[in-house]
Design an enzyme around this catalytic site. Sequence first.
Site, mmCIF file in Angstrom:
data_model
loop_
_atom_site.group_PDB
_atom_site.id
_atom_site.type_symbol
_atom_site.label_atom_id
_atom_site.label_comp_id
_atom_site.label_asym_id
_atom_site.label_seq_id
_atom_site.Cartn_x
_atom_site.Cartn_y
_atom_site.Cartn_z
ATOM 1 N N ALA A 71 22.666 -0.333 -20.001
ATOM 2 C CA ALA A 71 23.563 0.726 -20.436
ATOM 3 C C ALA A 71 24.653 0.925 -19.379
ATOM 4 O O ALA A 71 24.379 0.848 -18.181
ATOM 5 C CB ALA A 71 22.797 2.030 -20.645
ATOM 6 N N ALA A 114 6.389 4.618 6.958
ATOM 7 C CA ALA A 114 5.418 3.659 7.469
ATOM 8 C C ALA A 114 6.003 2.254 7.425
ATOM 9 O O ALA A 114 6.874 1.950 6.613
ATOM 10 C CB ALA A 114 4.132 3.712 6.652
ATOM 11 N N TYR A 173 11.954 -2.973 8.241
ATOM 12 C CA TYR A 173 10.535 -2.900 7.872
ATOM 13 C C TYR A 173 10.138 -4.028 6.928
ATOM 14 O O TYR A 173 9.028 -4.562 7.025
ATOM 15 C CB TYR A 173 10.203 -1.530 7.288
ATOM 16 C CG TYR A 173 10.733 -1.246 5.907
ATOM 17 C CD1 TYR A 173 9.960 -1.481 4.782
ATOM 18 C CD2 TYR A 173 12.014 -0.743 5.717
ATOM 19 C CE1 TYR A 173 10.432 -1.220 3.509
ATOM 20 C CE2 TYR A 173 12.501 -0.477 4.452
ATOM 21 C CZ TYR A 173 11.718 -0.719 3.350
ATOM 22 O OH TYR A 173 12.196 -0.472 2.096
ATOM 23 N N ASP A 203 17.701 5.154 -4.651
ATOM 24 C CA ASP A 203 18.377 4.211 -3.762
ATOM 25 C C ASP A 203 19.847 4.014 -4.088
ATOM 26 O O ASP A 203 20.624 3.604 -3.236
ATOM 27 C CB ASP A 203 17.678 2.845 -3.811
ATOM 28 C CG ASP A 203 16.284 2.883 -3.198
ATOM 29 O OD1 ASP A 203 15.876 3.959 -2.719
ATOM 30 O OD2 ASP A 203 15.607 1.836 -3.190
ATOM 31 N N GLU A 235 7.154 -6.605 7.796
ATOM 32 C CA GLU A 235 5.980 -6.597 6.931
ATOM 33 C C GLU A 235 5.672 -7.995 6.415
ATOM 34 O O GLU A 235 4.518 -8.446 6.455
ATOM 35 C CB GLU A 235 6.204 -5.624 5.775
ATOM 36 C CG GLU A 235 6.140 -4.172 6.221
ATOM 37 C CD GLU A 235 6.547 -3.182 5.147
ATOM 38 O OE1 GLU A 235 6.232 -1.995 5.289
ATOM 39 O OE2 GLU A 235 7.185 -3.602 4.159
ATOM 40 N N ARG A 260 20.020 -10.391 14.414
ATOM 41 C CA ARG A 260 21.350 -10.516 15.000
ATOM 42 C C ARG A 260 21.523 -9.685 16.260
ATOM 43 O O ARG A 260 22.454 -9.914 17.027
ATOM 44 C CB ARG A 260 22.404 -10.120 13.980
ATOM 45 C CG ARG A 260 22.306 -8.697 13.483
ATOM 46 C CD ARG A 260 23.332 -8.437 12.406
ATOM 47 N NE ARG A 260 23.243 -7.068 11.891
ATOM 48 C CZ ARG A 260 23.997 -6.593 10.909
ATOM 49 N NH1 ARG A 260 24.889 -7.386 10.339
ATOM 50 N NH2 ARG A 260 23.865 -5.344 10.513
ATOM 51 N N GLY A 275 12.376 7.154 -9.685
ATOM 52 C CA GLY A 275 13.166 8.371 -9.797
ATOM 53 C C GLY A 275 13.569 8.680 -11.222
ATOM 54 O O GLY A 275 13.481 9.831 -11.684
ATOM 55 N N CYS A 281 9.871 -0.424 -6.689
ATOM 56 C CA CYS A 281 8.577 -0.143 -6.066
ATOM 57 C C CYS A 281 7.431 -0.809 -6.811
ATOM 58 O O CYS A 281 6.597 -1.488 -6.219
ATOM 59 C CB CYS A 281 8.350 1.365 -5.988
ATOM 60 S SG CYS A 281 6.768 1.802 -5.235
ATOM 61 N N TYR A 284 3.724 2.998 -17.133
ATOM 62 C CA TYR A 284 5.001 3.717 -17.092
ATOM 63 C C TYR A 284 5.536 3.897 -18.510
ATOM 64 O O TYR A 284 6.038 4.963 -18.872
ATOM 65 C CB TYR A 284 6.013 2.953 -16.226
ATOM 66 C CG TYR A 284 6.010 3.367 -14.779
ATOM 67 C CD1 TYR A 284 7.097 4.018 -14.220
ATOM 68 C CD2 TYR A 284 4.919 3.106 -13.956
ATOM 69 C CE1 TYR A 284 7.102 4.399 -12.890
ATOM 70 C CE2 TYR A 284 4.909 3.476 -12.623
ATOM 71 C CZ TYR A 284 6.002 4.122 -12.089
ATOM 72 O OH TYR A 284 5.999 4.507 -10.773
ATOM 73 N N CYS A 323 7.113 -2.005 -3.052
ATOM 74 C CA CYS A 323 6.010 -1.493 -2.237
ATOM 75 C C CYS A 323 4.633 -1.747 -2.829
ATOM 76 O O CYS A 323 3.684 -1.999 -2.086
ATOM 77 C CB CYS A 323 6.216 -0.004 -1.957
ATOM 78 S SG CYS A 323 6.778 0.972 -3.353
ATOM 79 N N GLU A 347 -9.087 11.010 15.992
ATOM 80 C CA GLU A 347 -9.404 12.079 16.932
ATOM 81 C C GLU A 347 -8.493 12.050 18.152
ATOM 82 O O GLU A 347 -8.319 13.078 18.835
ATOM 83 C CB GLU A 347 -10.866 11.998 17.372
ATOM 84 C CG GLU A 347 -11.205 10.810 18.249
ATOM 85 C CD GLU A 347 -12.681 10.799 18.668
ATOM 86 O OE1 GLU A 347 -13.147 11.835 19.184
ATOM 87 O OE2 GLU A 347 -13.335 9.758 18.478
ATOM 88 N N THR A 364 10.659 5.378 -2.053
ATOM 89 C CA THR A 364 10.220 5.750 -3.392
ATOM 90 C C THR A 364 9.846 7.228 -3.523
ATOM 91 O O THR A 364 10.267 7.891 -4.476
ATOM 92 C CB THR A 364 9.039 4.862 -3.816
ATOM 93 O OG1 THR A 364 9.488 3.504 -3.890
ATOM 94 C CG2 THR A 364 8.485 5.285 -5.168
ATOM 95 N N GLU A 415 16.527 0.726 -19.687
ATOM 96 C CA GLU A 415 16.090 -0.158 -18.600
ATOM 97 C C GLU A 415 16.225 -1.604 -19.066
ATOM 98 O O GLU A 415 15.616 -1.996 -20.060
ATOM 99 C CB GLU A 415 14.645 0.146 -18.210
ATOM 100 C CG GLU A 415 14.019 -0.845 -17.256
ATOM 101 C CD GLU A 415 14.813 -1.038 -15.975
ATOM 102 O OE1 GLU A 415 15.209 -2.191 -15.680
ATOM 103 O OE2 GLU A 415 15.061 -0.025 -15.276
ATOM 104 N N HIS A 426 -15.428 12.826 15.540
ATOM 105 C CA HIS A 426 -15.868 11.693 16.348
ATOM 106 C C HIS A 426 -16.975 10.911 15.628
ATOM 107 O O HIS A 426 -17.817 11.510 14.962
ATOM 108 C CB HIS A 426 -16.382 12.224 17.690
ATOM 109 C CG HIS A 426 -16.831 11.159 18.627
ATOM 110 N ND1 HIS A 426 -15.940 10.353 19.312
ATOM 111 C CD2 HIS A 426 -18.070 10.765 18.996
ATOM 112 C CE1 HIS A 426 -16.627 9.517 20.066
ATOM 113 N NE2 HIS A 426 -17.917 9.740 19.887
ATOM 114 N N LYS A 452 3.806 -5.609 -2.651
ATOM 115 C CA LYS A 452 3.784 -5.944 -1.224
ATOM 116 C C LYS A 452 2.533 -5.408 -0.557
ATOM 117 O O LYS A 452 1.891 -6.097 0.249
ATOM 118 C CB LYS A 452 5.018 -5.373 -0.546
ATOM 119 C CG LYS A 452 5.072 -5.600 0.962
ATOM 120 C CD LYS A 452 6.108 -4.695 1.587
ATOM 121 C CE LYS A 452 5.717 -3.237 1.415
ATOM 122 N NZ LYS A 452 6.768 -2.305 1.889
#
Length: 448
Positions: A115, A342, A178, A304, A182, A199, A16, A43, A99, A48, A442, A312, A35, A437, A51
């Site tokens: 920062a 997903a 998830y 997040d 996964e 739980r 983001g 991500c 990046y 993601c 389909e 993401t 950063e 097909h 993973k």
Amino acid sequence: MSDFDFDLFVIGGGSGGVRASRIAAGHGARVAVAEEHKMGGTCVIRGCVPKKLLVYGAHFAEDIADAAMFGWDVPECRFDWPVLRDNVLGEVARLEGLYGETLANHKVTVFKERATLVGPNQVRLASGRTVSAGKILIAVGARPSLPKLEGVEHIITSNEVFHLERLPKRVVIAGGGYIANEFAGIFHQFGAHVTIVNRSDTILRGYDEQIVDRLVKISLAKGIDFRFNSGFDRIEKQPDGSLRCVMKGCDDIEADEVLFAIGRQPNTEELGLEEVGVEVTERGAIKVDADNRSSVPSIFAVGDVTDRIQLTPVAIREGHAFADTFFGNKPQRVDYGCIPSAVFSHPPIGAVGLTEAQAKNRLGVIRTFTSDFRAMKNVLAGRNERSLYKLVVDAASDEVVGLHMIGPDAPEILQAAAIAVKARLKKTDFDATVALHPTMAEELVLMR
């Protein structure tokens, strides 16, 4: 020129923050990003992307086993965890570099340090320098939640999975979301015995119950164990290095690794939010309006750290909308309706729109259509695993309001199908589309 050092200062170099920086700079803004770890955020670095690469690696276990029925003479195979691990980390490093190149190409100033806020228009860097900006965007993301538990120092989270020295033979995974499911599929395909501890008696809340039930049945058939309505009393390290999970609600469990995937916590501690008056929720998420603005007019937040929808692509949309709105004179707001999602389990799940239960509560009278089938590949391979596709339709308007799938390549198929649901197409539009097909997809236009 303004009196500020920058027009925009972004705290956090994840998906983001990088998108907002790039777009704002493209609109002519003077932008800086801070950063403290690595560019790319959760991500790219620890989420993601790596993973999904593990998911690809895990799939070869079944593919190799199925190959014999397709005429391939496959010799005895051996999986080498360090090879996959190091290759994945190498790809992460490559993406991190890209990046950085993207920001450099857009003339964004990068500070590789932490920062914090010291005023509505000021941040202080770890080096001690104070920088001013007309607007400040917080995009620091979230981290895995940790339990208050005796022996918590012996557990791992999704952050550490990608750096394991050796592949465990017995893995206990806490959580029902998830991430838990996964990694359960990944470790199982790599040959580990996996136990999921939850739980409650429900996993994957928010997904269609019929689809989730199918995943549980397939997982049990594969040999993954579940301990529902159970929790941890403490975790003890044994003399041989293994772990003993002393349980509540079920028998104690012996393991080589214990992975906690019980949710994610916004990274808002020690950012200076309280000192400058930025309001947060009880969970520590930054409160923002539809334009991503916090309670302080010059401070914004995306991704997040706002705890709206922790995905993401959503963070990227939010960052883009923010930059267009405030630096491009093109006001944009993110539409949070009908967002596809997903679960890259084994097999994977894809979903968009309302579940059957949600549709009944919201619309009253609905119709559902299902296709329960074995993929052609599974038939020839002698694999009994069945796929399940489901359409949820508003009976009054004939509009398809939900689409849910579990089966091979479900997320890949869903991305295109999600366009139809987002466009509010009707069941008759699906029926009028000629089937492609032979494909699994389909089935989406053959349900009657």
